[in-house]
Design a protein around this motif. Structure first.
Motif, PDB file in Angstrom:
ATOM      1  N   UNK A  43       0.845  -1.195   0.000  1.00  0.00           N
ATOM      2  CA  UNK A  43       0.000   0.000   0.000  1.00  0.00           C
ATOM      3  C   UNK A  43       0.879   1.242   0.000  1.00  0.00           C
ATOM      4  N   UNK A  44       0.403   2.305  -0.606  1.00  0.00           N
ATOM      5  CA  UNK A  44       1.161   3.566  -0.506  1.00  0.00           C
ATOM      6  C   UNK A  44       1.060   4.122   0.910  1.00  0.00           C
ATOM      7  N   UNK A  45       1.966   4.994   1.244  1.00  0.00           N
ATOM      8  CA  UNK A  45       1.941   5.615   2.571  1.00  0.00           C
ATOM      9  C   UNK A  45       0.673   6.420   2.767  1.00  0.00           C
ATOM     10  N   UNK A  46       0.139   6.383   3.964  1.00  0.00           N
ATOM     11  CA  UNK A  46      -1.060   7.166   4.281  1.00  0.00           C
ATOM     12  C   UNK A  46      -0.671   8.637   4.404  1.00  0.00           C
ATOM     13  N   UNK A  47      -1.586   9.498   4.114  1.00  0.00           N
ATOM     14  CA  UNK A  47      -1.349  10.935   4.241  1.00  0.00           C
ATOM     15  C   UNK A  47      -1.031  11.267   5.698  1.00  0.00           C
ATOM     16  N   UNK A  48      -0.129  12.202   5.888  1.00  0.00           N
ATOM     17  CA  UNK A  48       0.306  12.565   7.241  1.00  0.00           C
ATOM     18  C   UNK A  48      -0.872  13.037   8.086  1.00  0.00           C
ATOM     19  N   UNK A  49      -1.789  13.777   7.502  1.00  0.00           N
ATOM     20  CA  UNK A  49      -2.928  14.279   8.274  1.00  0.00           C
ATOM     21  C   UNK A  49      -3.811  13.133   8.767  1.00  0.00           C
ATOM     22  N   UNK A  50      -3.808  12.004   8.068  1.00  0.00           N
ATOM     23  CA  UNK A  50      -4.576  10.830   8.491  1.00  0.00           C
ATOM     24  C   UNK A  50      -3.771   9.992   9.485  1.00  0.00           C
ATOM     25  N   UNK A  51      -2.473   9.896   9.264  1.00  0.00           N
ATOM     26  CA  UNK A  51      -1.643   8.964  10.027  1.00  0.00           C
ATOM     27  C   UNK A  51      -1.035   9.534  11.299  1.00  0.00           C
ATOM     28  N   UNK A  95      -1.519  -6.773  18.198  1.00  0.00           N
ATOM     29  CA  UNK A  95      -0.940  -6.748  16.851  1.00  0.00           C
ATOM     30  C   UNK A  95      -2.006  -6.684  15.765  1.00  0.00           C
ATOM     31  N   UNK A  96      -3.195  -7.190  16.032  1.00  0.00           N
ATOM     32  CA  UNK A  96      -4.299  -7.011  15.086  1.00  0.00           C
ATOM     33  C   UNK A  96      -4.691  -5.532  15.044  1.00  0.00           C
ATOM     34  N   UNK A  97      -4.823  -4.929  16.215  1.00  0.00           N
ATOM     35  CA  UNK A  97      -5.144  -3.505  16.314  1.00  0.00           C
ATOM     36  C   UNK A  97      -4.030  -2.656  15.722  1.00  0.00           C
ATOM     37  N   UNK A  98      -2.772  -3.027  15.993  1.00  0.00           N
ATOM     38  CA  UNK A  98      -1.621  -2.274  15.476  1.00  0.00           C
ATOM     39  C   UNK A  98      -1.654  -2.177  13.964  1.00  0.00           C
ATOM     40  N   UNK A  99      -1.814  -3.321  13.307  1.00  0.00           N
ATOM     41  CA  UNK A  99      -1.825  -3.309  11.848  1.00  0.00           C
ATOM     42  C   UNK A  99      -3.003  -2.497  11.314  1.00  0.00           C
ATOM     43  N   UNK A 100      -4.173  -2.710  11.898  1.00  0.00           N
ATOM     44  CA  UNK A 100      -5.355  -1.986  11.420  1.00  0.00           C
ATOM     45  C   UNK A 100      -5.192  -0.479  11.615  1.00  0.00           C
ATOM     46  N   UNK A 101      -4.669  -0.088  12.765  1.00  0.00           N
ATOM     47  CA  UNK A 101      -4.468   1.328  13.060  1.00  0.00           C
ATOM     48  C   UNK A 101      -3.427   1.940  12.137  1.00  0.00           C
ATOM     49  N   UNK A 102      -2.267   1.310  12.017  1.00  0.00           N
ATOM     50  CA  UNK A 102      -1.183   1.898  11.235  1.00  0.00           C
ATOM     51  C   UNK A 102      -1.426   1.830   9.730  1.00  0.00           C
ATOM     52  N   UNK A 103      -2.284   0.928   9.304  1.00  0.00           N
ATOM     53  CA  UNK A 103      -2.675   0.898   7.891  1.00  0.00           C
ATOM     54  C   UNK A 103      -3.854   1.838   7.631  1.00  0.00           C
ATOM     55  N   UNK A 104      -4.260   2.575   8.643  1.00  0.00           N
ATOM     56  CA  UNK A 104      -5.352   3.557   8.550  1.00  0.00           C
ATOM     57  C   UNK A 104      -6.648   2.908   8.080  1.00  0.00           C
ATOM     58  N   UNK A 105      -6.873   1.658   8.497  1.00  0.00           N
ATOM     59  CA  UNK A 105      -8.114   0.971   8.174  1.00  0.00           C
ATOM     60  C   UNK A 105      -8.262   0.592   6.716  1.00  0.00           C
TER      61      UNK A 105
END
Length: 191
Positions: A43-51, A95-105
């Motif tokens: 995936x491309x990097x999430x926008x800073x304002x989102x991440x 780790x499930x929450x971590x991935x979901x959070x850092x991938x911005x859903x």
């Protein structure tokens, strides 16, 4: 002592700059973890304002988990027979929450499950077995290298831990996207 009004402005400015630099430095780990997750899922990097808020939230949650890891591993006084599965289950949720959070859903939770299982198994195993390796390695390294030995052993252990996390997240993404798991996990990506 700074008493001049101009000196007070310098102190406030340097305090604000120092706080900004500390925050940027502290979030570098969460930004790196977000990049690992994004690359694993291509995936491309999430926008800073989102991440940006996600980086801080993840870092605060990680500190909380680290602080609670000792009591969890000991089963809150009951013993390892409760602590070990509890450590795994909490790690799985983290780790499930971590991935979901850092991938911005952008990836639904179910496909993230294989990576969470692998990372939780690896970190739980490393956490439970750390007492077998780390104290002996620390004693040996401190005898040979002094204070530098302490740094070398702890840095080595952190490298192993980070490699296990990166390997688990990446392998989990590969497993989720390939057969036979891809039929059951129904990967949905949100743009």
């Amino acid at each position: 002592m700074l008493t001049d009004p101009a000196d007070e402005a310098v102190r406030q400015t340097s305090g604000a700059v120092g706080l900004a630099l500390a925050l940027i430095s502290a979030t570098s780990f969460s930004r790196a973890m977000a990049r690992v997750c994004e690359r694993a899922w291509r995936l491309p990097g999430a926008a800073v304002r989102i991440a940006a808020w996600r980086w801080i939230a993840w870092l605060l949650a990680l500190v909380l988990v680290i602080l609670l890891q000792g009591p969890i591993r000991d089963g809150f006084g009951v013993g390892l027979w409760l602590g070990t599965p509890l450590l795994f289950l909490i790690g799985l949720a983290v780790w499930l929450w971590t991935q979901h959070l850092l991938l911005a859903g952008r990836v639904s939770r179910l496909p993230l499950l294989p990576g969470a299982v692998l990372v939780s198994a690896a970190t739980s195993t490393l956490g439970v077995t750390a007492h077998l390796y780390v104290p002996h390695a620390l004693n040996r390294a401190i005898e040979e290298y002094g204070a530098l030995g302490l740094v070398l052993v702890l840095l080595s252990w952190l490298i192993v831990l980070c490699a296990a996390v990166a390997f688990g997240v990446t392998t989990g993404a590969v497993l989720a996207e390939g057969p036979p798991l891809n039929r059951y996990l129904r990967i949905e990506r949100v743009p």
